[in-house]
Design a protein around this motif. Structure first.
Motif, PDB file in Angstrom:
ATOM      1  N   ASN A 167       0.587  14.490   4.239  1.00  0.00           N
ATOM      2  CA  ASN A 167       1.532  13.989   3.235  1.00  0.00           C
ATOM      3  C   ASN A 167       1.211  14.697   1.923  1.00  0.00           C
ATOM      4  O   ASN A 167       0.068  14.627   1.485  1.00  0.00           O
ATOM      5  CB  ASN A 167       1.341  12.475   3.076  1.00  0.00           C
ATOM      6  CG  ASN A 167       2.240  11.878   2.013  1.00  0.00           C
ATOM      7  OD1 ASN A 167       3.108  12.530   1.466  1.00  0.00           O
ATOM      8  ND2 ASN A 167       2.005  10.607   1.701  1.00  0.00           N
ATOM      9  N   SER A 182       2.197   0.685   8.239  1.00  0.00           N
ATOM     10  CA  SER A 182       3.229   0.805   7.203  1.00  0.00           C
ATOM     11  C   SER A 182       4.386   1.720   7.573  1.00  0.00           C
ATOM     12  O   SER A 182       5.487   1.555   7.061  1.00  0.00           O
ATOM     13  CB  SER A 182       2.617   1.336   5.904  1.00  0.00           C
ATOM     14  OG  SER A 182       1.713   0.417   5.364  1.00  0.00           O
ATOM     15  N   LYS A 183       4.164   2.716   8.417  1.00  0.00           N
ATOM     16  CA  LYS A 183       5.186   3.738   8.600  1.00  0.00           C
ATOM     17  C   LYS A 183       5.947   3.524   9.904  1.00  0.00           C
ATOM     18  O   LYS A 183       7.008   2.927   9.905  1.00  0.00           O
ATOM     19  CB  LYS A 183       4.538   5.131   8.525  1.00  0.00           C
ATOM     20  CG  LYS A 183       3.640   5.325   7.279  1.00  0.00           C
ATOM     21  CD  LYS A 183       4.415   5.531   6.009  1.00  0.00           C
ATOM     22  CE  LYS A 183       3.626   5.287   4.718  1.00  0.00           C
ATOM     23  NZ  LYS A 183       2.404   6.025   4.512  1.00  0.00           N
ATOM     24  N   TYR A 242       0.836   9.144   9.916  1.00  0.00           N
ATOM     25  CA  TYR A 242       2.111   9.563  10.528  1.00  0.00           C
ATOM     26  C   TYR A 242       1.956   9.968  11.988  1.00  0.00           C
ATOM     27  O   TYR A 242       2.824  10.651  12.543  1.00  0.00           O
ATOM     28  CB  TYR A 242       2.730  10.702   9.704  1.00  0.00           C
ATOM     29  CG  TYR A 242       2.911  10.281   8.270  1.00  0.00           C
ATOM     30  CD1 TYR A 242       3.990   9.481   7.901  1.00  0.00           C
ATOM     31  CD2 TYR A 242       1.970  10.615   7.295  1.00  0.00           C
ATOM     32  CE1 TYR A 242       4.139   9.037   6.600  1.00  0.00           C
ATOM     33  CE2 TYR A 242       2.112  10.175   5.986  1.00  0.00           C
ATOM     34  CZ  TYR A 242       3.197   9.390   5.652  1.00  0.00           C
ATOM     35  OH  TYR A 242       3.334   8.937   4.368  1.00  0.00           O
ATOM     36  N   SER A 268      -3.838   1.288   4.818  1.00  0.00           N
ATOM     37  CA  SER A 268      -4.939   2.247   4.938  1.00  0.00           C
ATOM     38  C   SER A 268      -5.420   2.696   3.570  1.00  0.00           C
ATOM     39  O   SER A 268      -6.539   3.168   3.433  1.00  0.00           O
ATOM     40  CB  SER A 268      -4.609   3.397   5.872  1.00  0.00           C
ATOM     41  OG  SER A 268      -3.317   3.853   5.723  1.00  0.00           O
ATOM     42  N   THR A 283      -2.188   3.167  10.045  1.00  0.00           N
ATOM     43  CA  THR A 283      -1.496   2.132   9.283  1.00  0.00           C
ATOM     44  C   THR A 283      -0.342   1.529  10.071  1.00  0.00           C
ATOM     45  O   THR A 283       0.227   2.188  10.958  1.00  0.00           O
ATOM     46  CB  THR A 283      -0.957   2.719   7.959  1.00  0.00           C
ATOM     47  OG1 THR A 283      -0.308   1.687   7.235  1.00  0.00           O
ATOM     48  CG2 THR A 283       0.030   3.863   8.203  1.00  0.00           C
ATOM     49  N   ARG A 330       1.111  -4.811   3.992  1.00  0.00           N
ATOM     50  CA  ARG A 330      -0.207  -4.276   3.675  1.00  0.00           C
ATOM     51  C   ARG A 330      -1.235  -4.511   4.773  1.00  0.00           C
ATOM     52  O   ARG A 330      -2.099  -5.387   4.662  1.00  0.00           O
ATOM     53  CB  ARG A 330      -0.727  -4.838   2.326  1.00  0.00           C
ATOM     54  CG  ARG A 330       0.266  -4.856   1.177  1.00  0.00           C
ATOM     55  CD  ARG A 330       0.919  -3.493   0.928  1.00  0.00           C
ATOM     56  NE  ARG A 330      -0.048  -2.450   0.694  1.00  0.00           N
ATOM     57  CZ  ARG A 330      -0.034  -1.275   1.369  1.00  0.00           C
ATOM     58  NH1 ARG A 330       0.901  -0.995   2.263  1.00  0.00           N
ATOM     59  NH2 ARG A 330      -0.935  -0.375   1.106  1.00  0.00           N
TER      60      ARG A 330
HETATM   61  C1  LIG Z   1       1.516   6.090   3.624  1.00  0.00           C
HETATM   62  C2  LIG Z   1       0.169   6.662   3.809  1.00  0.00           C
HETATM   63  C3  LIG Z   1      -0.906   5.856   4.092  1.00  0.00           C
HETATM   64  C4  LIG Z   1      -0.730   4.413   4.360  1.00  0.00           C
HETATM   65  O1  LIG Z   1      -0.658   3.618   3.331  1.00  0.00           O
HETATM   66  P1  LIG Z   1      -0.763   2.064   3.544  1.00  0.00           P
HETATM   67  O2  LIG Z   1      -1.746   1.666   2.495  1.00  0.00           O
HETATM   68  O3  LIG Z   1      -1.287   1.792   4.913  1.00  0.00           O
HETATM   69  O4  LIG Z   1       0.605   1.548   3.336  1.00  0.00           O
HETATM   70  C5  LIG Z   1      -2.140   6.415   4.306  1.00  0.00           C
HETATM   71  N1  LIG Z   1      -2.312   7.726   4.264  1.00  0.00           N
HETATM   72  C6  LIG Z   1      -1.303   8.553   4.023  1.00  0.00           C
HETATM   73  C7  LIG Z   1      -1.525   9.994   4.042  1.00  0.00           C
HETATM   74  C8  LIG Z   1      -0.036   8.036   3.763  1.00  0.00           C
HETATM   75  O5  LIG Z   1       0.961   8.867   3.494  1.00  0.00           O
END
Ligand SMILES: *Cc1c(COP(=O)(O)O)cnc(C)c1O
Length: 366
Positions: A168, A227-228, A198, A95, A225, A236
């Motif tokens: 975050n 990712s989490k 999240y 993201s 995302t 990615r």
């Molecule tokens: C981790 C995070 C992302 C996501 O990052 P990626 O590029 O998808 O790994 C996006 N926004 C926030 C607030 C995050 O903490």
């Protein structure tokens, strides 16, 4: 030979001088005889699911080919999973990649982007790089977005507003009622992006339902995302659910072939395996609550958290705490002068952090 003076070489954009550097969470140093833990990057501590790993291995066999540029199968899978249309989905290299593209499609130099602060450290970077001006609105006393102040900060120059929920690195989620009230005050030609990295960890029953909000508001987009919660940080891949005008602009401005075939296939497999992944998310949420209660019991003023981390607002003691944690074999993410973010990882990592927090607070109060 004398050293070159790099500032006298090519002419780069002046804005680069004012852009903060992304500070990646430190890895944990390997130590003989002791397991160390990295809880500095909000990563999923679980290894890939076997079913996803198999798909990834198969996908690697065609890495001599470019991936599907339109990410059609992935956008279809996302659309089906969330009940939207594939035309309303754009994908990107995480993201963070999509955030950069969102800036590119909304902002000219000098336009304004409103976001809360402290929030995700990528925001000032992507905004600064775009040439737009970031307008940071301080969080309130509970480390929440101050949406009324954010609405006040919108001017004729505002083109984009970023709302990070859960936020975050502080943790709280934006609530449904305050978000509606806020959106009623945002001009209809200003795009509001709800960054829900999240989302899957959010258990606040008053939290806004971003997809429902998006459906009812033409100027809202939702950023998410893999990712989490999905555990694909290293591959990615992220997505944006937006109305067709915005989603189509995002696809136009995307880095060609940015999301690899491996990432596309892993994301599709992860959506299919979400029930299995959700068991892990639930375990992480339980672990989060254990860390939160443990820290509060020790007297730390930890704000509410709906994400996979907790925030310790330690001010000028931030680096001291982080050093104590590192010495104890658990690496956290300090934001100097402000606070420490501790991700939820292994159960043993929580144990270790709580031990550190206990000994550090008794030392600090002496
Ligand atoms: C981790 C995070 C992302 C996501 O990052 P990626 O590029 O998808 O790994 C996006 N926004 C926030 C607030 C995050 O903490």
């Amino acid at each position: 030979m004398t050293e070159a003076t790099p500032e006298r070489t090519v002419r780069l954009r002046a804005t680069l001088d004012s852009i903060p550097r992304y500070v990646a969470g430190k890895p944990a140093a390997e130590e003989p005889g002791r397991t160390t833990y990295k809880i500095s990057s909000n990563e999923n501590p679980y290894p890939p699911l076997p079913s996803v790993l198999q798909v990834v291995q198969d996908a690697m066999l065609t890495m001599n080919r470019y991936p599907d540029m339109g990410t059609v199968a992935l956008r279809d899978a996302i659309a089906k999973h969330f009940g939207v249309h594939a035309d309303e989905v754009a994908t990107g290299t995480g993201s963070v990649g999509l955030l950069g593209t969102l800036l590119q499609i909304t902002c000219e130099a000098g336009d304004e982007v409103v976001y809360a602060w402290r929030s995700f450290e990528a925001y000032p970077i992507v905004v600064g790089l775009s040439g737009a001006t970031g307008v940071q609105v301080p969080l309130d006393g509970e480390s929440r977005h101050d949406l009324s102040a954010m609405a006040d900060a919108i001017t004729d120059c505002t083109r984009l507003v970023i709302v990070c929920s859960p936020n975050n690195p502080t943790g709280p989620a934006v609530r449904a009622a305050e978000l509606e009230e806020f959106l009623d005050r945002v001009p209809s030609d200003v795009l509001v992006v709800l960054d829900e990295a999240y989302l899957e960890f959010n258990r606040d029953t008053d939290a806004a339902n971003a997809l429902a909000v998006w459906r009812s508001r033409p100027n809202v987009a939702v950023l998410r995302t893999f990712s989490k919660a999905y555990g694909l940080a290293g591959l990615r891949v992220g997505y944006c659910i937006a109305h067709e005008q915005v989603a189509s602009a995002l696809r136009t401005a995307a880095v060609p072939f940015g999301v690899s075939h491996v990432a596309q296939q892993a994301a599709i497999a992860s959506l299919a395996a979400y029930d299995e992944l959700d068991e892990r998310v639930q375990a992480l949420v339980a672990e989060r609550d254990r860390m939160l209660i443990g820290l509060r019991d020790l007297g730390y003023p930890v704000p509410d958290t709906q994400a996979n981390f907790v925030w310790l607002p330690l001010g000028d003691k931030t680096l001291d705490f982080a050093a104590a944690a590192e010495a104890a074999g658990v690496v956290v993410r300090p934001f100097a002068g402000d606070g420490v973010r501790c991700s939820i990882g292994e159960v043993e990592a929580t144990d270790r952090l709580l031990e550190v927090a206990k000994s550090w607070s008794s030392r600090a109060s002496r």
